[in-house]
Design a protein around this motif. Structure first.
Motif, PDB file in Angstrom:
ATOM      1  N   VAL A   3       0.905  -1.336   0.217  1.00 40.30           N
ATOM      2  CA  VAL A   3       0.198   0.000   0.181  1.00 40.30           C
ATOM      3  C   VAL A   3       0.823   1.295   0.055  1.00 40.30           C
ATOM      4  N   LYS A   4       1.908   1.165   0.535  1.00 41.69           N
ATOM      5  CA  LYS A   4       2.823   2.541   0.801  1.00 41.69           C
ATOM      6  C   LYS A   4       3.317   2.716  -0.550  1.00 41.69           C
ATOM      7  N   HIS A   5       3.468   1.840  -1.666  1.00 45.75           N
ATOM      8  CA  HIS A   5       4.221   2.261  -2.836  1.00 45.75           C
ATOM      9  C   HIS A   5       3.163   2.283  -4.097  1.00 45.75           C
ATOM     10  N   LEU A   6       2.032   2.192  -3.565  1.00 44.31           N
ATOM     11  CA  LEU A   6       1.035   2.300  -4.720  1.00 44.31           C
ATOM     12  C   LEU A   6       1.135   3.623  -5.271  1.00 44.31           C
ATOM     13  N   PRO A   7       0.872   3.650  -6.769  1.00 40.14           N
ATOM     14  CA  PRO A   7       0.912   5.121  -7.197  1.00 40.14           C
ATOM     15  C   PRO A   7      -0.110   5.913  -6.828  1.00 40.14           C
ATOM     16  N   ARG A   8      -0.008   7.098  -7.318  1.00 35.06           N
ATOM     17  CA  ARG A   8      -0.747   8.354  -6.773  1.00 35.06           C
ATOM     18  C   ARG A   8      -2.133   8.081  -7.434  1.00 35.06           C
ATOM     19  N   ASP A   9      -2.283   7.652  -8.752  1.00 31.94           N
ATOM     20  CA  ASP A   9      -3.640   7.501  -9.138  1.00 31.94           C
ATOM     21  C   ASP A   9      -4.265   6.203  -9.037  1.00 31.94           C
ATOM     22  N   SER A  10      -3.718   5.308  -7.924  1.00 32.23           N
ATOM     23  CA  SER A  10      -4.233   4.055  -7.753  1.00 32.23           C
ATOM     24  C   SER A  10      -5.880   4.269  -7.158  1.00 32.23           C
ATOM     25  N   ALA A  11      -6.344   3.272  -7.244  1.00 30.67           N
ATOM     26  CA  ALA A  11      -7.918   3.384  -6.548  1.00 30.67           C
ATOM     27  C   ALA A  11      -7.939   3.822  -5.027  1.00 30.67           C
TER      28      ALA A  11
END
Length: 94
Positions: A3-11
């Motif tokens: 979760v910490k490394h998800l892209p900014r535009d993730s859900a």
């Protein structure tokens, strides 16, 4: 950890930050540049208009995420006491 490394535009990012997840610092800076350019053009046109013509409408700012949309035809940034009058602008640029 994922979760910490998800892209900014993730859900998840969109759920937490709304529209702001789509905007980077560059996008905010570019919107600010556009607002300033519109204001400078408005000032130039106001100073150089015919004295008998109708006053020009103040430019609408670019909408930023997280800000409510103002009603149509209503600008939150209306010229007021903090902005110089056309006469003051003419004296300044003369």
């Amino acid at each position: 950890m994922l979760v910490k490394h998800l892209p900014r535009d993730s859900a998840l990012g969109r759920e937490l930050h709304g529209e702001a997840a789509d905007w980077s610092v560059t996008d905010y800076l570019l919107a600010h540049v556009v607002d300033q350019l519109q204001e400078a053009n408005w000032m130039f046109a106001t100073v150089n208009r015919d004295e008998d013509s109708e006053p020009l409408d103040y430019p609408e700012p670019v909408h930023r995420p997280g800000q409510p949309h103002p009603p149509k035809g209503h600008s939150e940034n209306t010229p007021g006491d903090s902005l110089p009058s056309p006469e003051e602008l003419q004296r300044f640029f003369a």
